[in-house]
Design an enzyme around this catalytic site. Structure first.
Site, PDB file in Angstrom:
ATOM      1  N   VAL A   1      -3.388  -2.814   6.724  1.00 33.61           N
ATOM      2  CA  VAL A   1      -4.040  -2.878   5.419  1.00 33.61           C
ATOM      3  C   VAL A   1      -2.984  -3.269   4.389  1.00 33.61           C
ATOM      4  CG1 VAL A   1      -5.292  -1.581   3.649  1.00 33.61           C
ATOM      5  CG2 VAL A   1      -5.755  -1.161   6.072  1.00 33.61           C
TER       6      VAL A   1
ATOM      7  N   HIS B   1      -3.846   4.522   5.929  1.00 32.36           N
ATOM      8  CA  HIS B   1      -4.212   5.734   6.679  1.00 32.36           C
ATOM      9  C   HIS B   1      -5.734   5.918   6.673  1.00 32.36           C
ATOM     10  CE1 HIS B   1      -0.066   6.982   5.117  1.00 32.36           C
ATOM     11  NE2 HIS B   1       0.088   7.038   6.422  1.00 32.36           N
TER      12      HIS B   1
ATOM     13  N   ASP C   1       2.983  -0.415  12.301  1.00 29.10           N
ATOM     14  CA  ASP C   1       4.132   0.042  13.089  1.00 29.10           C
ATOM     15  C   ASP C   1       3.950  -0.491  14.506  1.00 29.10           C
ATOM     16  OD1 ASP C   1       5.529   2.231  11.212  1.00 29.10           O
ATOM     17  OD2 ASP C   1       3.365   2.287  10.944  1.00 29.10           O
TER      18      ASP C   1
ATOM     19  N   GLU D   1      -1.358  -1.085  13.353  1.00 28.94           N
ATOM     20  CA  GLU D   1      -0.515  -2.178  13.858  1.00 28.94           C
ATOM     21  C   GLU D   1       0.659  -2.435  12.923  1.00 28.94           C
ATOM     22  OE1 GLU D   1      -3.401  -5.281  14.319  1.00 28.94           O
ATOM     23  OE2 GLU D   1      -4.154  -4.439  16.201  1.00 28.94           O
TER      24      GLU D   1
ATOM     25  N   MET E   1       0.714  -1.908   3.022  1.00 30.04           N
ATOM     26  CA  MET E   1       0.763  -0.574   2.417  1.00 30.04           C
ATOM     27  C   MET E   1       1.692   0.333   3.214  1.00 30.04           C
ATOM     28  SD  MET E   1      -2.944   0.303   0.998  1.00 30.04           S
ATOM     29  CE  MET E   1      -3.763  -0.811  -0.121  1.00 30.04           C
TER      30      MET E   1
ATOM     31  N   HIS F   1      -2.459   6.655   2.061  1.00 28.72           N
ATOM     32  CA  HIS F   1      -2.908   5.468   1.317  1.00 28.72           C
ATOM     33  C   HIS F   1      -4.047   4.815   2.102  1.00 28.72           C
ATOM     34  CE1 HIS F   1      -0.617   3.308   4.337  1.00 28.72           C
ATOM     35  NE2 HIS F   1       0.486   3.955   3.987  1.00 28.72           N
ATOM     36  N   GLU F   2      -4.521   3.676   1.598  1.00 31.70           N
ATOM     37  CA  GLU F   2      -5.678   3.006   2.223  1.00 31.70           C
ATOM     38  C   GLU F   2      -5.445   2.671   3.704  1.00 31.70           C
ATOM     39  OE1 GLU F   2      -8.756   2.318   1.269  1.00 31.70           O
ATOM     40  OE2 GLU F   2      -8.525   3.200  -0.720  1.00 31.70           O
TER      41      GLU F   2
END
Ligand code: AMP
Length: 274
Positions: free
Chosen positions: A167, A28, A141, A139, A175, A25-26
């Site tokens: 994000v 990543h 995680d 960040e 996300m 997703h965005e």
């Protein structure tokens, strides 16, 4: 993979590495963009790592779509996708793991006791295989990022670790590949994570320094949403992850909440500098 990275290194090319479990997703993609800014080539790994899932967790159900991931990587100009299978990384006889003494005993590590052992082990292996100059982690995680930073320092890995901001969807939800598990009703309840973090940040900005007060307000807000079950809400030192009672130095609020069966995490700095 090692031979390919050796070649790049011989050619003087700087390698950025983005480890992922796929279903991109965005969030990543932002890590890939950060990689391109800092290096000559970007290598993305896609590997749903079995050793970081505990018994009864969602290893089998974890969403996968390799073809879509490849298309997204291509669009981002990723140079190489490294997608090993579990037997390659963990062949019969595998028995060496990376464990940290303190950081895993906080936050997510309490309800997921073998998770960070799995993360640290696979990231060590991937660093040795991909041989990057820099590696980029989200960040989102937060604990994982601190575990990796600590491991790299402690074990003298020759890799620069870069943290990238969370994000979010336009309504604030961080996300996550796991957001796909959520029903429309649960998707609304999932907003309790970012809303409560925002409220905690506002309380801190307005002068509240008692962490318990802030945590209580956070718990209350989350419980107002249906199908939520709190795993933890913590205010802690961003480096050691030790709980803080008074916010008199930089502090992060981290939380994990189950919405239905889906476990979601989020975090926010409450005070960067006090
Ligand atoms: P995952 O595929 O969930 O293991 O995540 C791979 C990498 O992407 C990790 O470094 C995550 O922290 C990062 N990441 C996941 N979600 C986000 C997000 N919403 N914003 C920024 N980075 C993220």
């Amino acid at each position: 993979m090692q031979a390919r990275s050796d070649l790049s290194r011989r050619q003087g090319r700087k390698i950025a590495f983005v480890p992922t479990m796929g279903f991109l997703h965005e969030g990543h993609l932002s890590l890939m963009k950060a990689g391109h800014k800092r290096a000559d080539e970007v290598i993305v790994s896609i590997f749903v790592n079995p050793t970081q899932f505990g018994p009864g967790e969602d290893l089998e159900a974890y969403p996968r779509d390799f073809d879509r991931d490849c298309r997204l990587c291509e669009k981002e100009g990723v140079n190489i996708i490294f997608a090993p299978d579990a037997k390659e990384l963990y062949p019969n006889g595998f028995q060496t793991y990376m464990t940290l003494e303190k950081l895993p005993h906080h936050l997510c590590g309490i309800s997921r006791p073998s998770h960070f052992r799995g993360v640290a082990t696979v990231v060590s292996k991937l660093f040795n295989i991909v041989k990057p100059h820099i590696a980029i982690f989200g960040e989102k995680d937060f604990q994982q990022l601190q575990v990796i930073r600590r491991m790299v320092k402690d074990m003298n890995f020759d890799v620069e670790i870069v943290g990238a901001p969370i994000v979010r969807e336009t309504d604030g939800l961080a996300m996550s590949s796991r957001n796909t598990y959520l029903s429309p009703e649960q998707r609304v309840s999932a907003l309790s994570l970012c809303k409560s973090l925002q409220k905690a940040k506002e309380m801190t900005a307005s002068g509240v320094t008692d962490a318990t007060k802030i945590i209580d307000a956070t718990i209350k807000l989350i419980r107002n949403y249906p199908e939520t079950a709190i795993d933890y809400v913590a205010v802690c030192d961003p480096e050691t992850l030790d709980d803080m009672k008074i916010i008199d130095k930089p502090a992060v609020m981290a939380l994990a909440v189950k919405v239905g069966k889906t476990r979601l995490i989020d975090n926010m700095m409450l005070a960067e500098r006090v």
